[in-house]
Design a protein around this motif. Structure first.
Motif, PDB file in Angstrom:
ATOM      1  N   TRP A  98       0.833  -1.197   0.000  1.00 15.60           N
ATOM      2  CA  TRP A  98       0.000   0.000   0.000  1.00 15.60           C
ATOM      3  C   TRP A  98       0.863   1.241   0.000  1.00 15.60           C
ATOM      4  O   TRP A  98       1.894   1.288   0.657  1.00 15.60           O
ATOM      5  N   ARG A  99       0.413   2.250  -0.720  1.00 16.10           N
ATOM      6  CA  ARG A  99       0.989   3.584  -0.603  1.00 16.10           C
ATOM      7  C   ARG A  99      -0.161   4.571  -0.499  1.00 16.10           C
ATOM      8  O   ARG A  99      -1.172   4.435  -1.188  1.00 16.10           O
ATOM      9  N   THR A 100      -0.005   5.519   0.404  1.00 17.18           N
ATOM     10  CA  THR A 100      -1.016   6.554   0.562  1.00 17.18           C
ATOM     11  C   THR A 100      -0.818   7.552  -0.555  1.00 17.18           C
ATOM     12  O   THR A 100       0.273   8.090  -0.727  1.00 17.18           O
ATOM     13  N   ILE A 101      -1.881   7.781  -1.350  1.00 16.29           N
ATOM     14  CA  ILE A 101      -1.729   8.702  -2.482  1.00 16.29           C
ATOM     15  C   ILE A 101      -2.429  10.033  -2.252  1.00 16.29           C
ATOM     16  O   ILE A 101      -2.112  11.014  -2.923  1.00 16.29           O
ATOM     17  N   ARG A 102      -3.332  10.082  -1.278  1.00 16.02           N
ATOM     18  CA  ARG A 102      -4.020  11.352  -1.051  1.00 16.02           C
ATOM     19  C   ARG A 102      -4.832  11.273   0.234  1.00 16.02           C
ATOM     20  O   ARG A 102      -5.412  10.240   0.538  1.00 16.02           O
ATOM     21  N   VAL A 103      -4.854  12.355   0.972  1.00 17.89           N
ATOM     22  CA  VAL A 103      -5.818  12.571   2.045  1.00 17.89           C
ATOM     23  C   VAL A 103      -6.562  13.827   1.635  1.00 17.89           C
ATOM     24  O   VAL A 103      -5.954  14.873   1.425  1.00 17.89           O
ATOM     25  N   ALA A 104      -7.869  13.708   1.461  1.00 11.49           N
ATOM     26  CA  ALA A 104      -8.644  14.825   0.905  1.00 11.49           C
ATOM     27  C   ALA A 104      -9.908  15.055   1.726  1.00 11.49           C
ATOM     28  O   ALA A 104     -10.561  14.106   2.165  1.00 11.49           O
ATOM     29  N   ARG A 105     -10.256  16.291   1.881  1.00 14.77           N
ATOM     30  CA  ARG A 105     -11.507  16.639   2.550  1.00 14.77           C
ATOM     31  C   ARG A 105     -12.682  16.166   1.681  1.00 14.77           C
ATOM     32  O   ARG A 105     -12.695  16.374   0.474  1.00 14.77           O
ATOM     33  N   PHE A 106     -13.638  15.522   2.318  1.00 14.34           N
ATOM     34  CA  PHE A 106     -14.855  15.055   1.648  1.00 14.34           C
ATOM     35  C   PHE A 106     -15.950  15.076   2.703  1.00 14.34           C
ATOM     36  O   PHE A 106     -16.425  14.058   3.169  1.00 14.34           O
ATOM     37  N   ALA A 107     -16.306  16.270   3.136  1.00 10.50           N
ATOM     38  CA  ALA A 107     -17.129  16.503   4.333  1.00 10.50           C
ATOM     39  C   ALA A 107     -18.617  16.366   4.039  1.00 10.50           C
ATOM     40  O   ALA A 107     -19.386  17.308   4.206  1.00 10.50           O
ATOM     41  N   TYR A 108     -19.009  15.164   3.619  1.00 13.51           N
ATOM     42  CA  TYR A 108     -20.410  14.919   3.291  1.00 13.51           C
ATOM     43  C   TYR A 108     -20.836  13.661   4.042  1.00 13.51           C
ATOM     44  O   TYR A 108     -20.641  12.546   3.552  1.00 13.51           O
ATOM     45  N   TYR A 135     -16.408  -3.889   0.054  1.00 12.32           N
ATOM     46  CA  TYR A 135     -16.391  -3.055   1.250  1.00 12.32           C
ATOM     47  C   TYR A 135     -15.679  -3.862   2.325  1.00 12.32           C
ATOM     48  O   TYR A 135     -15.900  -5.060   2.457  1.00 12.32           O
ATOM     49  N   THR A 136     -14.815  -3.193   3.078  1.00 10.99           N
ATOM     50  CA  THR A 136     -13.992  -3.881   4.060  1.00 10.99           C
ATOM     51  C   THR A 136     -13.796  -2.987   5.279  1.00 10.99           C
ATOM     52  O   THR A 136     -14.282  -1.856   5.303  1.00 10.99           O
ATOM     53  N   ALA A 137     -13.084  -3.487   6.258  1.00 10.59           N
ATOM     54  CA  ALA A 137     -12.870  -2.715   7.486  1.00 10.59           C
ATOM     55  C   ALA A 137     -12.188  -1.386   7.167  1.00 10.59           C
ATOM     56  O   ALA A 137     -11.296  -1.329   6.321  1.00 10.59           O
ATOM     57  N   PRO A 138     -12.604  -0.307   7.842  1.00  9.24           N
ATOM     58  CA  PRO A 138     -11.971   0.992   7.595  1.00  9.24           C
ATOM     59  C   PRO A 138     -10.537   1.016   8.114  1.00  9.24           C
ATOM     60  O   PRO A 138     -10.137   0.165   8.912  1.00  9.24           O
ATOM     61  N   ASP A 139      -9.772   1.993   7.664  1.00  9.67           N
ATOM     62  CA  ASP A 139      -8.404   2.157   8.149  1.00  9.67           C
ATOM     63  C   ASP A 139      -8.410   2.345   9.658  1.00  9.67           C
ATOM     64  O   ASP A 139      -9.285   3.027  10.209  1.00  9.67           O
ATOM     65  N   GLU A 140      -7.401   1.789  10.316  1.00 10.89           N
ATOM     66  CA  GLU A 140      -7.243   2.018  11.756  1.00 10.89           C
ATOM     67  C   GLU A 140      -6.807   3.450  12.009  1.00 10.89           C
ATOM     68  O   GLU A 140      -7.296   4.100  12.921  1.00 10.89           O
ATOM     69  N   ASP A 141      -5.850   3.908  11.209  1.00 10.97           N
ATOM     70  CA  ASP A 141      -5.384   5.287  11.272  1.00 10.97           C
ATOM     71  C   ASP A 141      -4.547   5.566  10.030  1.00 10.97           C
ATOM     72  O   ASP A 141      -4.298   4.678   9.223  1.00 10.97           O
ATOM     73  N   LEU A 142      -4.119   6.793   9.899  1.00 13.89           N
ATOM     74  CA  LEU A 142      -3.377   7.207   8.711  1.00 13.89           C
ATOM     75  C   LEU A 142      -2.040   6.488   8.559  1.00 13.89           C
ATOM     76  O   LEU A 142      -1.567   6.273   7.456  1.00 13.89           O
ATOM     77  N   HIS A 143      -1.435   6.078   9.662  1.00 14.08           N
ATOM     78  CA  HIS A 143      -0.076   5.542   9.624  1.00 14.08           C
ATOM     79  C   HIS A 143      -0.010   4.024   9.726  1.00 14.08           C
ATOM     80  O   HIS A 143       1.072   3.471   9.885  1.00 14.08           O
ATOM     81  N   THR A 144      -1.148   3.369   9.633  1.00 14.97           N
ATOM     82  CA  THR A 144      -1.188   1.908   9.667  1.00 14.97           C
ATOM     83  C   THR A 144      -1.775   1.413   8.352  1.00 14.97           C
ATOM     84  O   THR A 144      -2.901   1.772   8.007  1.00 14.97           O
ATOM     85  N   ASP A 145      -1.003   0.607   7.633  1.00 15.14           N
ATOM     86  CA  ASP A 145      -1.513   0.056   6.380  1.00 15.14           C
ATOM     87  C   ASP A 145      -2.680  -0.878   6.637  1.00 15.14           C
ATOM     88  O   ASP A 145      -2.627  -1.678   7.597  1.00 15.14           O
ATOM     89  N   PRO A 146      -3.694  -0.826   5.806  1.00  9.70           N
ATOM     90  CA  PRO A 146      -4.792  -1.796   5.933  1.00  9.70           C
ATOM     91  C   PRO A 146      -4.307  -3.173   5.492  1.00  9.70           C
ATOM     92  O   PRO A 146      -3.283  -3.289   4.801  1.00  9.70           O
ATOM     93  N   PRO A 147      -5.019  -4.199   5.875  1.00  7.77           N
ATOM     94  CA  PRO A 147      -4.643  -5.535   5.382  1.00  7.77           C
ATOM     95  C   PRO A 147      -4.895  -5.627   3.876  1.00  7.77           C
ATOM     96  O   PRO A 147      -5.655  -4.842   3.314  1.00  7.77           O
ATOM     97  N   THR A 148      -4.238  -6.560   3.232  1.00  7.91           N
ATOM     98  CA  THR A 148      -4.498  -6.821   1.819  1.00  7.91           C
ATOM     99  C   THR A 148      -5.484  -7.981   1.740  1.00  7.91           C
ATOM    100  O   THR A 148      -5.373  -8.961   2.458  1.00  7.91           O
ATOM    101  N   CYS A 149      -6.476  -7.824   0.915  1.00  3.98           N
ATOM    102  CA  CYS A 149      -7.514  -8.843   0.729  1.00  3.98           C
ATOM    103  C   CYS A 149      -7.440  -9.317  -0.705  1.00  3.98           C
ATOM    104  O   CYS A 149      -7.953  -8.669  -1.601  1.00  3.98           O
ATOM    105  N   ASP A 150      -6.764 -10.405  -0.947  1.00  2.00           N
ATOM    106  CA  ASP A 150      -6.634 -10.921  -2.318  1.00  2.00           C
ATOM    107  C   ASP A 150      -7.572 -12.059  -2.563  1.00  2.00           C
ATOM    108  O   ASP A 150      -7.951 -12.802  -1.751  1.00  2.00           O
TER     109      ASP A 150
END
Length: 150
Positions: A98-108, A135-150
């Motif tokens: 995983w690589r984080t490519i963007r954190v963007a405001r989406f306040a809806y 659909y899968t479990a949300p991120d724990e936080d910004l600095h923890t990679d989510p699991p890979t679901c293959d």
């Protein structure tokens, strides 16, 4: 192809890059609130090189991208996880982490939709093989990679 997305789970789409050959061939994940509030994140060809990036629109659009030539011909997964009026967008391939490519405001908080997209504004007949939409479990936080679901 959009479906309701309340943000309580992360959403992921996976697709095969084998058909990407022309300028602006692109596919990925669309997050939609309204005509002037949306995000598309994915992979596209720019100047002959595969790039990962995002377009974030809130009345006006911006475009961010980064070259990933090593991703050519791979299966790519694009992921969005909603957190505190923002989305964390990540990407990986079947062989790359995983690589984080963007954190963007989406306040809806309501009336969000998500789903796969593809586009090729320079040619007709562009096809992309999507291999997963989940659909899968949300991120724990910004600095923890989510699991890979293959």
């Amino acid at each position: 192809m959009l479906a309701p997305w309340d943000g309580s789970e992360a959403v992921e789409v996976s697709f095969d890059l084998s058909s990407f050959t022309e300028l602006y061939d692109q596919a990925g994940l669309m997050l939609w609130h309204a005509e002037h509030q949306w995000i598309k994140a994915g992979v596209e060809v720019n100047d002959g090189v595969v790039h990962v990036g995002a377009v974030v629109t809130d009345q006006f659009s911006d475009w961010s991208l980064s070259p990933v030539p090593e991703w050519g011909g791979r299966i790519v997964t694009i992921r969005a996880s909603y957190h505190q009026e923002s989305v964390v967008i990540r990407a990986r391939t079947d062989e790359h982490p995983w690589r984080t490519i963007r954190v963007a405001r989406f306040a809806y908080p309501e009336h969000k939709q998500a789903g796969p997209f593809l586009c090729s504004p320079k040619r007709a007949g562009f096809e992309v093989a999507f291999t997963r939409w989940a659909y899968t479990a949300p991120d724990e936080d910004l600095h923890t990679d989510p699991p890979t679901c293959d």
